[in-house]
Write an enzyme that holds these catalytic residues in place. Structure first.
Site, mmCIF file in Angstrom:
data_model
loop_
_atom_site.group_PDB
_atom_site.id
_atom_site.type_symbol
_atom_site.label_atom_id
_atom_site.label_comp_id
_atom_site.label_asym_id
_atom_site.label_seq_id
_atom_site.Cartn_x
_atom_site.Cartn_y
_atom_site.Cartn_z
ATOM 1 N N GLY A 116 -14.236 -28.455 -12.292
ATOM 2 C CA GLY A 116 -15.296 -28.526 -13.294
ATOM 3 C C GLY A 116 -14.984 -27.685 -14.519
ATOM 4 O O GLY A 116 -14.275 -26.676 -14.421
ATOM 5 N N VAL A 182 -7.241 -1.023 -2.285
ATOM 6 C CA VAL A 182 -7.962 -1.505 -1.109
ATOM 7 C C VAL A 182 -7.140 -2.537 -0.337
ATOM 8 O O VAL A 182 -6.957 -2.423 0.878
ATOM 9 C CB VAL A 182 -9.324 -2.097 -1.513
ATOM 10 C CG1 VAL A 182 -9.997 -2.750 -0.312
ATOM 11 C CG2 VAL A 182 -10.232 -1.014 -2.103
ATOM 12 N N GLU A 202 3.086 2.966 -4.424
ATOM 13 C CA GLU A 202 1.961 2.994 -5.357
ATOM 14 C C GLU A 202 2.380 3.699 -6.637
ATOM 15 O O GLU A 202 2.991 4.771 -6.605
ATOM 16 C CB GLU A 202 0.774 3.717 -4.714
ATOM 17 C CG GLU A 202 -0.358 4.089 -5.655
ATOM 18 C CD GLU A 202 -0.921 2.904 -6.439
ATOM 19 O OE1 GLU A 202 -1.037 3.020 -7.678
ATOM 20 O OE2 GLU A 202 -1.240 1.873 -5.818
ATOM 21 N N VAL A 238 8.521 0.349 -9.268
ATOM 22 C CA VAL A 238 9.353 -0.646 -8.592
ATOM 23 C C VAL A 238 10.146 -1.439 -9.616
ATOM 24 O O VAL A 238 9.603 -1.889 -10.637
ATOM 25 C CB VAL A 238 8.482 -1.602 -7.745
ATOM 26 C CG1 VAL A 238 9.346 -2.649 -7.056
ATOM 27 C CG2 VAL A 238 7.693 -0.797 -6.706
ATOM 28 N N SER A 269 0.358 -6.421 -3.906
ATOM 29 C CA SER A 269 -1.104 -6.247 -3.822
ATOM 30 C C SER A 269 -1.552 -5.265 -4.896
ATOM 31 O O SER A 269 -1.950 -4.144 -4.598
ATOM 32 C CB SER A 269 -1.502 -5.749 -2.429
ATOM 33 O OG SER A 269 -0.790 -4.559 -2.110
ATOM 34 N N ILE A 270 -1.480 -5.708 -6.146
ATOM 35 C CA ILE A 270 -1.806 -4.841 -7.283
ATOM 36 C C ILE A 270 -3.140 -5.227 -7.917
ATOM 37 O O ILE A 270 -3.390 -4.922 -9.086
ATOM 38 C CB ILE A 270 -0.682 -4.875 -8.328
ATOM 39 C CG1 ILE A 270 -0.436 -6.307 -8.814
ATOM 40 C CG2 ILE A 270 0.597 -4.272 -7.764
ATOM 41 C CD1 ILE A 270 0.451 -6.384 -10.044
ATOM 42 N N GLY A 271 -3.988 -5.895 -7.142
ATOM 43 C CA GLY A 271 -5.293 -6.280 -7.652
ATOM 44 C C GLY A 271 -5.383 -7.764 -7.965
ATOM 45 O O GLY A 271 -4.460 -8.537 -7.686
ATOM 46 N N ARG A 272 -6.497 -8.154 -8.542
ATOM 47 C CA ARG A 272 -6.771 -9.562 -8.823
ATOM 48 C C ARG A 272 -7.213 -9.719 -10.278
ATOM 49 O O ARG A 272 -7.730 -8.767 -10.874
ATOM 50 C CB ARG A 272 -7.863 -10.090 -7.876
ATOM 51 C CG ARG A 272 -7.475 -9.975 -6.400
ATOM 52 C CD ARG A 272 -8.576 -10.495 -5.484
ATOM 53 N NE ARG A 272 -8.768 -11.923 -5.609
ATOM 54 C CZ ARG A 272 -8.068 -12.837 -4.934
ATOM 55 N NH1 ARG A 272 -7.126 -12.463 -4.079
ATOM 56 N NH2 ARG A 272 -8.308 -14.126 -5.097
ATOM 57 N N HIS A 445 -28.543 10.714 19.775
ATOM 58 C CA HIS A 445 -27.421 11.422 20.392
ATOM 59 C C HIS A 445 -27.063 10.771 21.724
ATOM 60 O O HIS A 445 -27.949 10.477 22.514
ATOM 61 C CB HIS A 445 -27.788 12.888 20.638
ATOM 62 C CG HIS A 445 -26.740 13.642 21.397
ATOM 63 N ND1 HIS A 445 -25.592 14.111 20.787
ATOM 64 C CD2 HIS A 445 -26.653 13.989 22.718
ATOM 65 C CE1 HIS A 445 -24.843 14.719 21.699
ATOM 66 N NE2 HIS A 445 -25.467 14.657 22.872
#
Length: 466
Positions: A116, A182, A202, A238, A269-272, A445
């Protein structure tokens, strides 16, 4: 031309939440989705990733069964069954997809399959069909970010989307995870616990969760990963990957100098990033910012074009499914002519489903001090908690950040079931409760939640076990 009260573009968490909520309010709704309803969260992200994390937890528990008085047959060592873990994950995803599809049908939401895009006259075009709504909500989602020059081939160099949908018959023996946020931390936890030689690289100074939770909490996770075998490199730059017959060579630089690492697979995995290209935004007069996010008024989620809203990962707010749900409610309430309660983005609940889990809401200690608050901080470790000892999961702590003689500003914890323990602290932060308000409440408890109560009590200058 088909007319509806509301047209929703995108069937992920923000989209289906908007459709279901609007339909429950009596609106006629059409929802456009080019793949399967449920979006990244259901099919490639939240649900499959957590299923794999649970598989790692079960493997870890079975491996440690002897310490709990459960004997395995002599000479038998547990081993990961990657195809079985993926089959179970797929079964959970399929069941949830069927349930969601059925719920949309029962609410009489018209689901239109196809790509769409907005049109200049305010409609949504789907493969030649035109849908017109009195209002339109964009929830076009996000995709993994890429590193220039690092080609994703889906086999030796993969994204998180591909890792959760792996059809491999076995785990890689050596993995490099690029990015300690994350997503990277969760996958590093999975791979480490399943016996994969895992290296986490990282670029920022702190290797694990460099942005988000309080440093005291993130450091507990970092130490736990290292203790279990994860090799963590912070401040790592890197270089260009080198492909060899025996694997992938990952060159990187740290303060110690240049190094090279050979692995079987690299997880990027460096984010979106938001998916806002090719949705007709420019033709429709919907403003997109320089980072690719749809520009919205966060009080209503309305875009620069009246009657067009945007929620979820395509707007510059926390990329969390539950935030998308909340934004969908805000947008639909405004469509209904009501006065929506805007999302307070500084106080949303965050969870990282690693081992141990990390969760938080509100300000870190550093953020509170930078904001000028006179801060009081108290912490309580899980090491002395009876329930944590019974579980054999004593790594972790509860940390509460409060204004002196004032409310709770931040709630941070790391440890067993932090994801479920979070919400008491989340309510305290959002209701601006005093620590004494929570400390006076009774906590069962033995329970993990006692650690929360004990931390709050210490703000009085007195304590029980701590």
């Amino acid at each position: 031309m088909s007319d509806y009260d509301l047209v929703v573009l995108g069937g992920g968490p923000g989209g289906y939440a908007a459709a279901l909520y609007a339909a429950s309010a009596g609106l006629s709704v059409a929802m456009v989705e080019k793949e399967k309803v449920g979006g990244t969260c259901l099919h490639r992200g939240c649900i499959p990733a957590k299923a794999l994390l649970h598989a790692a937890e079960v493997f870890r528990t079975v491996s440690d069964a002897g310490a709990h008085g459960v004997k395995l047959p002599a000479g038998v060592e547990p081993e990961p069954d990657w195809p079985a873990a993926n089959q179970r994950k797929a079964g959970i995803v399929n069941q949830l997809h069927k349930g969601l599809s059925g719920l949309l049908k029962r609410r009489k939401v018209t689901v239109v399959n196809g790509h769409g895009r907005l049109t200049a006259d305010g409609a949504v075009s789907v493969d030649g069909q035109s849908l017109r709504g009195h209002a339109t909500i964009l929830c076009t989602g996000s995709v993994p970010r890429a590193i220039p020059g690092m080609e994703i081939d889906g086999r030796t160099v993969v994204t998180s989307d591909q890792s959760t949908n792996s059809d491999a018959d076995r785990l890689p023996e050596r993995v490099a995870v690029i990015g300690g946020g994350v997503i990277g931390a969760e996958f590093a936890s999975v791979y480490t616990d399943l016996g994969v030689s895992t290296t986490l690289l990282e670029a920022l100074p702190h290797g694990v969760l460099p942005i988000g939770p309080d440093r005291d909490v993130a450091d507990v996770l970092s130490q736990s990963l290292k203790k279990r075998g994860t090799s963590i490199h912070a401040d790592a730059r890197v270089g260009t990957l080198e492909h060899a017959d025996s694997g992938v060579v990952v060159p990187f630089e740290t303060a110690r100098g240049s190094e090279k690492l050979e692995v079987d697979q690299v997880l990027v995995s460096i984010g979106r990033r938001p998916v806002t290209e090719e949705i007709g935004a420019e033709e429709a007069g919907v403003r997109i910012d320089e980072r690719g996010f749809v520009d919205v008024d966060q009080a209503t989620m309305q875009t620069s074009r009246p009657g067009v809203y945007a929620v979820g990962d395509c707007v510059a707010t926390p990329g969390l499914a539950h935030v998308a749900y909340a934004e969908a409610v805000v947008a639909v309430d405004h469509v209904l002519g009501e006065q929506p309660v805007p999302v307070d983005y500084g106080k949303v609940p965050w969870v990282v489903y690693t081992h141990p889990e990390v969760a938080w809401s509100g300000m870190t200690e550093a953020e509170a001090r930078t904001a000028g608050y006179d801060v009081v901080v108290h912490k309580h470790a899980f090491a002395g908690n009876g329930r944590a000892m019974i579980l054999g999961e004593t790594d972790g702590l509860v940390k509460v950040v409060a204004q002196r003689d004032g409310p709770v500003l931040g709630f941070h914890l790391v440890g067993p079931w932090a994801s479920e323990l979070l919400h008491e602290g989340y309510l305290a932060v959002n209701w601006e409760a005093l620590p004494a308000d929570v400390g006076h409440l009774i906590h069962a408890h033995p329970s993990l939640s006692e650690a929360v109560g004990e931390t709050m009590i210490t703000f009085s200058g007195r304590s029980l076990h701590g």
